[in-house]
Design a protein around this motif. Structure first.
Motif, PDB file in Angstrom:
ATOM      1  N   LYS A  83      -4.356   3.648  16.266  1.00 35.91           N
ATOM      2  CA  LYS A  83      -3.289   3.465  15.271  1.00 35.91           C
ATOM      3  C   LYS A  83      -3.739   2.526  14.158  1.00 35.91           C
ATOM      4  CE  LYS A  83       1.158   3.792  14.022  1.00 35.91           C
ATOM      5  NZ  LYS A  83       1.369   2.745  13.026  1.00 35.91           N
ATOM      6  N   LEU A  84      -4.415   1.445  14.516  1.00 34.26           N
ATOM      7  CA  LEU A  84      -4.911   0.515  13.495  1.00 34.26           C
ATOM      8  C   LEU A  84      -5.930   1.195  12.582  1.00 34.26           C
ATOM      9  CD1 LEU A  84      -5.314  -2.784  15.570  1.00 34.26           C
ATOM     10  CD2 LEU A  84      -3.562  -2.249  13.864  1.00 34.26           C
ATOM     11  N   TRP A  85      -6.797   2.029  13.164  1.00 33.60           N
ATOM     12  CA  TRP A  85      -7.785   2.730  12.352  1.00 33.60           C
ATOM     13  C   TRP A  85      -7.103   3.696  11.380  1.00 33.60           C
ATOM     14  CZ3 TRP A  85      -9.154   7.883  11.747  1.00 33.60           C
ATOM     15  CH2 TRP A  85     -10.314   8.117  11.001  1.00 33.60           C
ATOM     16  N   LEU A  86      -6.037   4.336  11.838  1.00 31.80           N
ATOM     17  CA  LEU A  86      -5.342   5.309  10.988  1.00 31.80           C
ATOM     18  C   LEU A  86      -4.655   4.651   9.792  1.00 31.80           C
ATOM     19  CD1 LEU A  86      -3.733   7.590  13.727  1.00 31.80           C
ATOM     20  CD2 LEU A  86      -5.493   8.285  12.085  1.00 31.80           C
ATOM     21  N   VAL A  87      -4.155   3.448   9.974  1.00 35.42           N
ATOM     22  CA  VAL A  87      -3.303   2.860   8.924  1.00 35.42           C
ATOM     23  C   VAL A  87      -3.953   1.707   8.160  1.00 35.42           C
ATOM     24  CG1 VAL A  87      -1.224   3.517  10.179  1.00 35.42           C
ATOM     25  CG2 VAL A  87      -2.159   1.228  10.506  1.00 35.42           C
ATOM     26  N   TYR A  88      -5.127   1.227   8.590  1.00 31.26           N
ATOM     27  CA  TYR A  88      -5.633   0.027   7.938  1.00 31.26           C
ATOM     28  C   TYR A  88      -5.970   0.210   6.462  1.00 31.26           C
ATOM     29  CZ  TYR A  88     -10.728   0.883   7.687  1.00 31.26           C
ATOM     30  OH  TYR A  88     -11.973   1.342   7.364  1.00 31.26           O
ATOM     31  N   PRO A  89      -6.231   1.432   5.930  1.00 31.48           N
ATOM     32  CA  PRO A  89      -6.404   1.543   4.475  1.00 31.48           C
ATOM     33  C   PRO A  89      -5.197   1.056   3.683  1.00 31.48           C
ATOM     34  CG  PRO A  89      -7.248   3.504   5.542  1.00 31.48           C
ATOM     35  CD  PRO A  89      -6.576   2.704   6.595  1.00 31.48           C
ATOM     36  N   ARG A  90      -4.006   1.070   4.287  1.00 30.42           N
ATOM     37  CA  ARG A  90      -2.822   0.592   3.575  1.00 30.42           C
ATOM     38  C   ARG A  90      -2.884  -0.903   3.293  1.00 30.42           C
ATOM     39  NH1 ARG A  90       1.611   3.056   2.585  1.00 30.42           N
ATOM     40  NH2 ARG A  90       2.837   1.155   2.915  1.00 30.42           N
ATOM     41  N   LEU A  91      -3.752  -1.614   4.029  1.00 22.64           N
ATOM     42  CA  LEU A  91      -3.902  -3.042   3.764  1.00 22.64           C
ATOM     43  C   LEU A  91      -4.426  -3.308   2.357  1.00 22.64           C
ATOM     44  CD1 LEU A  91      -5.488  -4.183   7.156  1.00 22.64           C
ATOM     45  CD2 LEU A  91      -3.111  -4.445   6.426  1.00 22.64           C
ATOM     46  N   PHE A  92      -5.116  -2.308   1.801  1.00 24.09           N
ATOM     47  CA  PHE A  92      -5.726  -2.476   0.477  1.00 24.09           C
ATOM     48  C   PHE A  92      -4.877  -1.839  -0.629  1.00 24.09           C
ATOM     49  CE2 PHE A  92      -9.041  -2.268   3.733  1.00 24.09           C
ATOM     50  CZ  PHE A  92      -9.651  -3.509   3.543  1.00 24.09           C
ATOM     51  N   GLN A  93      -3.708  -1.386  -0.264  1.00 25.00           N
ATOM     52  CA  GLN A  93      -2.817  -0.776  -1.255  1.00 25.00           C
ATOM     53  C   GLN A  93      -2.052  -1.869  -1.989  1.00 25.00           C
ATOM     54  OE1 GLN A  93      -0.443   2.347   0.356  1.00 25.00           O
ATOM     55  NE2 GLN A  93       0.933   2.447  -1.417  1.00 25.00           N
ATOM     56  N   ARG A  94      -2.035  -1.773  -3.318  1.00 24.05           N
ATOM     57  CA  ARG A  94      -1.345  -2.784  -4.106  1.00 24.05           C
ATOM     58  C   ARG A  94       0.165  -2.648  -3.954  1.00 24.05           C
ATOM     59  NH1 ARG A  94      -4.624  -3.041  -9.891  1.00 24.05           N
ATOM     60  NH2 ARG A  94      -6.644  -3.689  -9.000  1.00 24.05           N
ATOM     61  N   PRO A  95       0.875  -3.785  -3.984  1.00 23.80           N
ATOM     62  CA  PRO A  95       2.340  -3.727  -3.902  1.00 23.80           C
ATOM     63  C   PRO A  95       2.917  -2.935  -5.072  1.00 23.80           C
ATOM     64  CG  PRO A  95       1.545  -5.963  -3.582  1.00 23.80           C
ATOM     65  CD  PRO A  95       0.379  -5.164  -4.073  1.00 23.80           C
ATOM     66  N   PRO A  96       4.073  -2.303  -4.907  1.00 33.19           N
ATOM     67  CA  PRO A  96       4.695  -1.542  -5.991  1.00 33.19           C
ATOM     68  C   PRO A  96       5.119  -2.461  -7.138  1.00 33.19           C
ATOM     69  CG  PRO A  96       6.208  -1.781  -4.153  1.00 33.19           C
ATOM     70  CD  PRO A  96       4.888  -2.279  -3.677  1.00 33.19           C
ATOM     71  N   ARG A  97       5.113  -1.917  -8.320  1.00 30.57           N
ATOM     72  CA  ARG A  97       5.482  -2.717  -9.482  1.00 30.57           C
ATOM     73  C   ARG A  97       6.994  -2.838  -9.648  1.00 30.57           C
ATOM     74  NH1 ARG A  97       1.154  -0.683 -14.160  1.00 30.57           N
ATOM     75  NH2 ARG A  97      -0.746  -1.361 -13.033  1.00 30.57           N
ATOM     76  N   GLU A  98       7.725  -1.852  -9.121  1.00 29.58           N
ATOM     77  CA  GLU A  98       9.172  -1.895  -9.280  1.00 29.58           C
ATOM     78  C   GLU A  98       9.755  -3.020  -8.427  1.00 29.58           C
ATOM     79  OE1 GLU A  98       7.371   0.538  -8.322  1.00 29.58           O
ATOM     80  OE2 GLU A  98       7.833   2.431  -9.358  1.00 29.58           O
ATOM     81  N   PRO A  99      10.478  -3.970  -9.052  1.00 27.85           N
ATOM     82  CA  PRO A  99      11.032  -5.109  -8.305  1.00 27.85           C
ATOM     83  C   PRO A  99      11.950  -4.688  -7.160  1.00 27.85           C
ATOM     84  CG  PRO A  99      11.129  -5.529 -10.658  1.00 27.85           C
ATOM     85  CD  PRO A  99      10.723  -4.094 -10.505  1.00 27.85           C
ATOM     86  N   ARG A 100      12.689  -3.581  -7.319  1.00 23.06           N
ATOM     87  CA  ARG A 100      13.649  -3.191  -6.294  1.00 23.06           C
ATOM     88  C   ARG A 100      12.947  -2.700  -5.020  1.00 23.06           C
ATOM     89  NH1 ARG A 100      14.341   2.326  -6.187  1.00 23.06           N
ATOM     90  NH2 ARG A 100      13.385   3.505  -7.903  1.00 23.06           N
ATOM     91  N   ARG A 101      11.686  -2.298  -5.107  1.00 19.95           N
ATOM     92  CA  ARG A 101      10.947  -1.817  -3.948  1.00 19.95           C
ATOM     93  C   ARG A 101      10.200  -2.938  -3.221  1.00 19.95           C
ATOM     94  NH1 ARG A 101       7.039   2.873  -5.491  1.00 19.95           N
ATOM     95  NH2 ARG A 101       6.591   2.605  -3.251  1.00 19.95           N
ATOM     96  N   LEU A 102      10.087  -4.087  -3.878  1.00 18.96           N
ATOM     97  CA  LEU A 102       9.307  -5.171  -3.289  1.00 18.96           C
ATOM     98  C   LEU A 102       9.894  -5.703  -1.971  1.00 18.96           C
ATOM     99  CD1 LEU A 102       8.190  -7.216  -6.420  1.00 18.96           C
ATOM    100  CD2 LEU A 102       6.750  -5.886  -4.871  1.00 18.96           C
ATOM    101  N   PRO A 103      11.225  -5.905  -1.857  1.00 21.89           N
ATOM    102  CA  PRO A 103      11.752  -6.408  -0.569  1.00 21.89           C
ATOM    103  C   PRO A 103      11.439  -5.488   0.608  1.00 21.89           C
ATOM    104  CG  PRO A 103      13.390  -6.652  -2.294  1.00 21.89           C
ATOM    105  CD  PRO A 103      12.286  -5.823  -2.879  1.00 21.89           C
ATOM    106  N   LEU A 104      11.590  -4.163   0.397  1.00 20.30           N
ATOM    107  CA  LEU A 104      11.293  -3.221   1.472  1.00 20.30           C
ATOM    108  C   LEU A 104       9.807  -3.234   1.817  1.00 20.30           C
ATOM    109  CD1 LEU A 104      12.540  -1.109   3.339  1.00 20.30           C
ATOM    110  CD2 LEU A 104      12.001   0.617   1.611  1.00 20.30           C
ATOM    111  N   GLU A 105       8.968  -3.340   0.793  1.00 20.70           N
ATOM    112  CA  GLU A 105       7.522  -3.403   1.019  1.00 20.70           C
ATOM    113  C   GLU A 105       7.145  -4.667   1.787  1.00 20.70           C
ATOM    114  OE1 GLU A 105       3.556  -1.889   0.574  1.00 20.70           O
ATOM    115  OE2 GLU A 105       5.518  -0.977   0.177  1.00 20.70           O
TER     116      GLU A 105
END
Length: 379
Positions: A83-105
């Motif tokens: 599971k860690l191998w499948l999802v660890y690329p998301r660690l390098f994904q930048r946070p969304p720019r839209e402020p309303r999506r930041l709390p959920l992220e």
């Protein structure tokens, strides 16, 4: 040369995808949930103050739940790694720019961080506990219990955030097309992961399931031991070799101002009963033996104590967290609860608690006190 963190698009393996991640994540969640629930049972069984008494039946109940606890935790190890191998690329994904999506992220990433950290700690420390290797100073039971609540809380948050994506993943069928160069397909990855979890289970399940011991290469107990039952602590390790074999050994049974002192010969002269009961330990191993001795409730009658009295059981062992235990009233009154003097038709081996030990149905092995010298009913 300037180093840059990789971007998600740099991870090009076709094995990653919502279908494989959802399935592996679901299997891992089931293992974590089963491990958590059976862990709660074990924790409750070891508590002294229980609002609802822990049941004495079935006699093999704790044996099954603790075996499931260790087996599900072991199965979770390869599932967590995949599971860690499948999802660890998301660690390098930048946070969304839209402020309303930041709390959920932030909630999603925070829950993942807590879940991964607590999950790794639980699995690693649990495996070390099964091997009886304690390279730490803290209380394993309390810390493991606290970390389990962190893990299950983070898991529930993560499921809530990702539920729609999980449903999408299960609706999608993993393809069978191999990766470039003839590698695994997504379905092949799932099968390999399931097989790895199955091998992990088989390699350890012999601790609890006797007929699997021949193939359980990593089972910490082979089933061998004095009189056919393994031990955790020897008489030498407990420092009772001399006191347990002394001619002046006496068992004291006390209730208020009344105390009776009994030699081993006195105990043997009482009515003897034999019960087939398992020793089931928190490390996941268990073994069943035929124990013989007087009933605890018969011993309480000698001092006029009520049958359902709570009994403090004290060992000759001078130190250690389990040199004494509390036998709740429903256990003391149960006909199957014995002060065992013999095992498998032979006098109790010194390492099994000679001259006398408590054995009760559906009770953690750490509470089945050995080398008993005193049974005391608080007035």
């Amino acid at each position: 040369m300037k180093l840059r963190a990789p971007a998600p698009e740099h991870f090009t393996s076709r094995l990653r995808g919502v279908a494989t991640t959802a399935r592996v994540g679901t299997w891992l969640g089931i293992c974590f949930g089963l491990c958590f629930l059976t862990g709660l049972v074990s924790h409750y069984a070891q508590n002294v103050d229980q609002p609802v008494p822990f049941p004495t039946s079935p006699a093999w109940g704790y044996q099954v739940t603790q075996g499931l606890h260790v087996i599900s935790g072991t199965a979770a190890v390869p599932l967590l790694l995949v599971k860690l191998w499948l999802v660890y690329p998301r660690l390098f994904q930048r946070p969304p720019r839209e402020p309303r999506r930041l709390p959920l992220e932030a909630l999603e990433r925070g829950s993942i961080a807590v879940l991964v950290a607590s999950g790794v700690f639980l699995l690693a420390s649990g495996l070390m506990n099964a091997a009886q290797w304690y390279p730490w100073e803290f209380s394993f039971r309390r810390t493991h219990y606290a970390a389990a609540w962190l893990a299950i809380g983070a898991l529930l948050v993560h499921i809530g955030v990702k539920l729609a994506l999980v449903r999408e993943g299960w609706a999608e069928r993993p393809d069978t097309e191999p990766t470039e160069g003839g590698g695994l397909s997504r379905r092949g990855l799932l099968r390999t992961t399931a097989a790895a979890a199955g091998v992990a289970v088989l390699a350890t399940a012999g601790n609890t399931v006797g007929w699997l011991r021949e193939v359980s290469a990593f089972a910490v107990r082979s089933g061998e031991g004095p009189q056919g039952v393994p031990i955790n602590k020897s008489a030498a390790a407990a420092g009772v070799t001399e006191t347990a074999t002394a001619e002046d050994y006496r068992l004291e049974v006390a209730y208020g101002a009344t105390t009776v002192s009994l030699s081993r010969e006195d105990l043997l002269a009482l009515p003897q009963h034999t019960e087939e009961l398992p020793i089931a330990c928190v490390e996941g191993w268990s073994a069943t033996g035929a124990w013989t001795g007087p009933r605890v409730r018969d011993l309480l009658e000698l001092v006029g104590a009520p049958a359902e009295s709570t009994v403090e059981v004290i060992s000759l062992q001078e130190s250690g967290p389990f040199r004494a235990s509390t036998l709740q009233g429903n256990f003391a009154a149960d006909d199957r609860t014995l002060l065992a003097l013999a095992l498998a038709g032979e006098p109790l081996d010194l390492d099994h608690g000679y001259p006398a030990r408590v054995i009760a149905p559906n009770r953690p092995g750490v509470l089945q006190t050995k080398w008993v010298t005193r049974l005391e009913v608080p007035a």
